[in-house]
Design a protein around this motif. Structure first.
Motif, PDB file in Angstrom:
ATOM      1  N   THR A   1       0.978  -1.180   0.182  1.00  0.00           N
ATOM      2  CA  THR A   1       0.090   0.029  -0.119  1.00  0.00           C
ATOM      3  C   THR A   1       0.766   1.237  -0.071  1.00  0.00           C
ATOM      4  O   THR A   1       2.063   1.112   0.393  1.00  0.00           O
ATOM      5  CB  THR A   1      -0.942   0.011   1.342  1.00  0.00           C
ATOM      6  OG1 THR A   1      -0.147   0.057   2.584  1.00  0.00           O
ATOM      7  CG2 THR A   1      -1.638  -1.335   1.426  1.00  0.00           C
ATOM      8  N   ALA A   2       0.136   2.243  -0.284  1.00  0.00           N
ATOM      9  CA  ALA A   2       1.033   3.523  -0.246  1.00  0.00           C
ATOM     10  C   ALA A   2       1.604   4.023   0.933  1.00  0.00           C
ATOM     11  O   ALA A   2       2.707   4.559   1.441  1.00  0.00           O
ATOM     12  CB  ALA A   2      -0.063   4.706  -0.721  1.00  0.00           C
ATOM     13  N   ALA A   3       0.895   3.580   1.963  1.00  0.00           N
ATOM     14  CA  ALA A   3       0.972   3.773   3.536  1.00  0.00           C
ATOM     15  C   ALA A   3       2.553   3.014   3.721  1.00  0.00           C
ATOM     16  O   ALA A   3       3.525   3.623   4.369  1.00  0.00           O
ATOM     17  CB  ALA A   3       0.296   3.691   4.393  1.00  0.00           C
ATOM     18  N   GLN A   4       2.347   1.693   3.410  1.00  0.00           N
ATOM     19  CA  GLN A   4       3.420   0.824   3.642  1.00  0.00           C
ATOM     20  C   GLN A   4       4.741   1.378   2.926  1.00  0.00           C
ATOM     21  O   GLN A   4       5.942   1.256   3.369  1.00  0.00           O
ATOM     22  CB  GLN A   4       3.203  -0.495   3.190  1.00  0.00           C
ATOM     23  CG  GLN A   4       2.229  -1.292   4.110  1.00  0.00           C
ATOM     24  CD  GLN A   4       1.762  -2.563   3.715  1.00  0.00           C
ATOM     25  OE1 GLN A   4       1.489  -2.698   2.445  1.00  0.00           O
ATOM     26  NE2 GLN A   4       1.451  -3.615   4.586  1.00  0.00           N
ATOM     27  N   LYS A   5       4.712   1.670   1.633  1.00  0.00           N
ATOM     28  CA  LYS A   5       5.534   2.308   0.842  1.00  0.00           C
ATOM     29  C   LYS A   5       6.364   3.365   1.520  1.00  0.00           C
ATOM     30  O   LYS A   5       7.443   3.531   1.528  1.00  0.00           O
ATOM     31  CB  LYS A   5       4.973   2.841  -0.355  1.00  0.00           C
ATOM     32  CG  LYS A   5       5.818   3.744  -1.372  1.00  0.00           C
ATOM     33  CD  LYS A   5       7.315   2.595  -1.916  1.00  0.00           C
ATOM     34  CE  LYS A   5       8.102   3.783  -2.874  1.00  0.00           C
ATOM     35  NZ  LYS A   5       9.361   3.137  -3.366  1.00  0.00           N
ATOM     36  N   ALA A   6       5.575   4.351   2.178  1.00  0.00           N
ATOM     37  CA  ALA A   6       6.017   5.638   2.880  1.00  0.00           C
ATOM     38  C   ALA A   6       6.654   4.989   3.922  1.00  0.00           C
ATOM     39  O   ALA A   6       7.856   5.609   4.447  1.00  0.00           O
ATOM     40  CB  ALA A   6       4.910   6.515   3.363  1.00  0.00           C
ATOM     41  N   SER A   7       6.289   4.014   4.632  1.00  0.00           N
ATOM     42  CA  SER A   7       6.862   3.790   5.924  1.00  0.00           C
ATOM     43  C   SER A   7       8.204   3.267   5.702  1.00  0.00           C
ATOM     44  O   SER A   7       9.061   3.191   6.321  1.00  0.00           O
ATOM     45  CB  SER A   7       6.007   2.642   6.516  1.00  0.00           C
ATOM     46  OG  SER A   7       6.632   2.073   7.597  1.00  0.00           O
TER      47      SER A   7
END
Length: 675
Positions: A238-244
């Motif tokens: 997900t985008a959140a996981q990518k940012a993390s």
């Protein structure tokens, strides 16, 4: 009896020069020819590389995979510039307020204190020790993972890459802890240049292996898919996981460059002139350029080889399986490097200099704190040994008149000569002269170099003999405990024989541990403990002898001692008398450690005056004990007095008291060995 640690004190190895802060000159260190360079731009560069290049270099492929080619490369470059810039600023803070002539700051926390105040100093210290605890855990886990990786690599090689190869980290973590306890005894950070260079070679080694294996994958055409932006958002991300993961990658790269908390300690190893901050800036440039080149090569080649599937660690996450022996070698390098880096960072963090602001005496050494009472305890520990228990035998050979007179005469001789020797601590004036730190130095200052060498050879010869004597005596006392219990259970006529060897070996191992106590003048508590032990077993021996006398069971004595007769010739009588004289003379001897004891005393008042008072207290105390123990022992056993009242089985009961006395002997000898 306080000889061994003092005789091996490094202060005796060489004449030490001092820097402007009163600490040993940073161009020489003990045990190395004076003038040998220690802290240079190259050793500082090695320290930096060891501090910066860690096993984290092998995770840079993963970090670049999260960021992609553009952001990954730029991030590595930006953090290199930040590290270089901030390190140059911090290098100027080694001296405050002027970077060339100001007062030295020995640690990062002291720099904070000098520039930002006491509150920030405490905040910085708290943060640093918190980081230290976390890093200790990280180092321990990472080292154990590399050790397990060696097992896994061999397992995969034998059983196939799909085999279920699982092993526990725990034994390796425990082993690392034990190893670091030994290595942490290396006392001075500035003496670790060889360790830093070794660790730097190891880090280059495993990084080169990882990079080389990644390069081999790339040139073989087996490299996996990469992208300019790294791992892409999709069904599995997900985008959140990518940012993390991107923020984690930023953190990994930033952390990989960090060495600010040891920069000041590294700078403190540098000789001057040239000014330390200038040399440190050059070393910083070399170190940061070298590590950046390595980071970019390893990170980018690793990403090119593994693509978006790059493992967290190329060598332990099994990005590679073959050649297995090369994977094993790389992990061995990781272990050696982490052990070296552990010492590099943690020893500097736990350096005593950071615990308190240390004051110095007129010779540039840490201020001495000894008093007349601690010196008296040292003397009593030195003089009253297990030999006190053989004085009954000595008096038996000489008789009441000669025995008592001999004890008194040698007490007077010891007191008189000790007072003279106390004046030799400083030369040529006992109040303002240069300090002599050892008996040999006092000989050198007063009698010349030839006598100095002769004295040294004699002292080390005596030292070897006494080491053997201490070891044997301790083992005899341990065996005496076994014998005492055996006689109690099976009767006094039982055949109770036991070997001394296990106890001698055990004592040797124990002394290896205890000999790590580095400073003679900090052992007052140990000296006091040993003194209490010596009073304890001497009191038990004297008390048991007194009990025999008052019970009316004392054996026959005489004014002249053991008499010539059918079982003793005149020649044997003379030989025994001379042995008795020697035993009593040896029992009073402590001249070879008197100077070291005096070197523990604070001043004012002048050391020689305090030492004379301590000598009076010590000699009076020991003489009273010797006369009491020797004369009561002779009164109890008469002409049949054993060589040692507690181990020669002059007494059998109460067995538990005999055991206790022998335990006290062992503790005293172990303590006296160290002191």
């Amino acid at each position: 009896m306080e000889e061994f640690e003092s005789e091996l004190d490094p202060r005796k190895v060489a004449d030490v020069e001092f820097d402007d802060d009163g600490r040993p000159r940073r161009t020489v260190h003990l045990g190395v020819r004076k003038g040998t360079t220690v802290g240079t731009v190259w050793t500082a560069s090695a320290h930096i590389i060891t501090s910066v290049i860690g096993s984290g270099v092998l995770s840079l492929a993963w970090a670049v995979a999260q960021l992609g080619w553009i952001t990954g490369f730029v991030t590595l470059f930006i953090f290199a510039c930040i590290t270089f810039y901030t390190s140059r600023i911090l290098a100027d803070c080694y001296r405050s307020t002027d970077p060339m002539t100001g007062k030295r700051n020995y640690t990062y926390k002291e720099v904070v204190k000098a520039n930002l105040g006491r509150k920030m100093y405490w905040a910085c210290g708290t943060a640093q020790y918190g980081i230290l605890c976390g890093t200790i855990i990280g180092y321990t886990i990472t080292t154990s993972i590399s050790m397990v990786a060696i097992q896994k690599s061999n397992c995969f090689h034998r059983r196939g890459h799909q085999a279920d190869c699982k092993f526990s980290n725990n034994p390796y973590m425990i082993g690392l802890g034990i190893l670091e306890i030994f290595l942490s005894q290396i006392p001075n950070f500035h003496k670790l240049s060889w360790l830093s260079i070794l660790a730097a070679v190891m880090s280059f080694g495993y990084a080169s292996i990882g990079t080389g294996l990644a390069f081999a994958v790339v040139v073989s055409g087996k490299g996996k898919r990469t992208s300019l932006t790294g791992v892409e958002v999709g069904p599995g991300l997900t985008a959140a996981q990518k940012a993390s993961t991107m923020f984690s990658a930023f953190g990994d790269i930033a952390f990989a460059y960090s060495y600010a908390q040891v920069l000041i300690e590294i700078e403190d190893t540098l000789k001057s002139p040239p000014p330390e901050h200038r040399v440190m800036k050059k070393a910083t440039m070399i170190g940061v350029l070298t590590t950046t080149a390595f980071y970019m090569t390893c990170g980018c080649l690793g990403y090119a080889a593994f693509g978006n599937d790059a493992p967290g660690n190329m060598l332990t996450g099994f990005g590679f399986y073959e050649p297995f022996w090369l994977i094993d070698l790389a992990n061995v390098f990781i272990v050696v490097h982490l052990v070296g880096a552990y010492q590099e960072e943690f020893e500097s963090e736990l350096d005593l200099r950071k615990v308190a602001d240390v004051e110095f005496d007129d010779d540039g050494r840490p201020r001495r704190t000894g008093t007349v009472w601690t010196a008296s305890a040292h003397i009593i520990t030195s003089v009253i040994g297990s030999g006190v228990l053989s004085l009954a035998w000595a008096v038996a050979q000489l008789g009441w008149i000669t025995g008592f007179a001999t004890l008194f005469i040698f007490a007077c001789i010891t007191f008189y000569t000790s007072r003279i020797l106390a004046d030799c601590y400083r030369s040529p004036d006992p109040m303002t002269g240069n300090r002599n730190y050892t008996y040999k130095e006092a000989v050198k200052a007063n009698l010349g170099r030839k006598m100095y060498w002769a004295c040294g050879m004699a002292q080390y010869g005596i030292l070897c003999g006494m080491i053997i004597g201490y070891t044997i005596t301790t083992s005899i006392s341990m065996v005496a405990i076994q014998k005492s219990n055996c006689f109690h259970r099976r009767g006094h006529q039982a055949d109770c024989k036991f070997s001394n060897n296990p106890y001698m070996i055990g004592l040797g191992i124990l002394e290896i541990f205890l000999s790590q106590i580095p400073n003679f003048h900090k052992l007052s508590w140990l000296s006091i403990l040993a003194a209490v032990m010596s009073f304890g077993y001497a009191s038990i021996g004297t008390g048991l002898a007194f009990a025999v006398v008052v019970s009316g069971k004392g054996k026959r004595t005489s004014l002249t001692g053991v008499e010539v007769g059918p079982g003793l010739t005149a020649a044997q009588k003379a030989s025994r008398m001379f042995s008795a004289f020697g035993d009593i003379a040896s029992a009073y001897s402590y001249a070879q450690v008197l100077i070291e004891i005096e070197d523990t005393l604070k001043s004012p008042p002048p050391e020689h005056r305090v030492m004379k008072k301590a000598t009076m207290i010590g000699v009076l105390t020991t003489t009273a004990f010797y006369m009491t123990c020797g004369c009561l022992g002779y009164a109890a056993f008469g002409n049949d007095a054993p060589g040692n009242m507690l181990t020669g089985f002059g007494f059998y009961e109460p067995f538990w008291l005999i055991d206790l006395a022998n335990v006290l002997i062992v503790v005293h000898l172990v303590g006296a060995y160290q002191v």
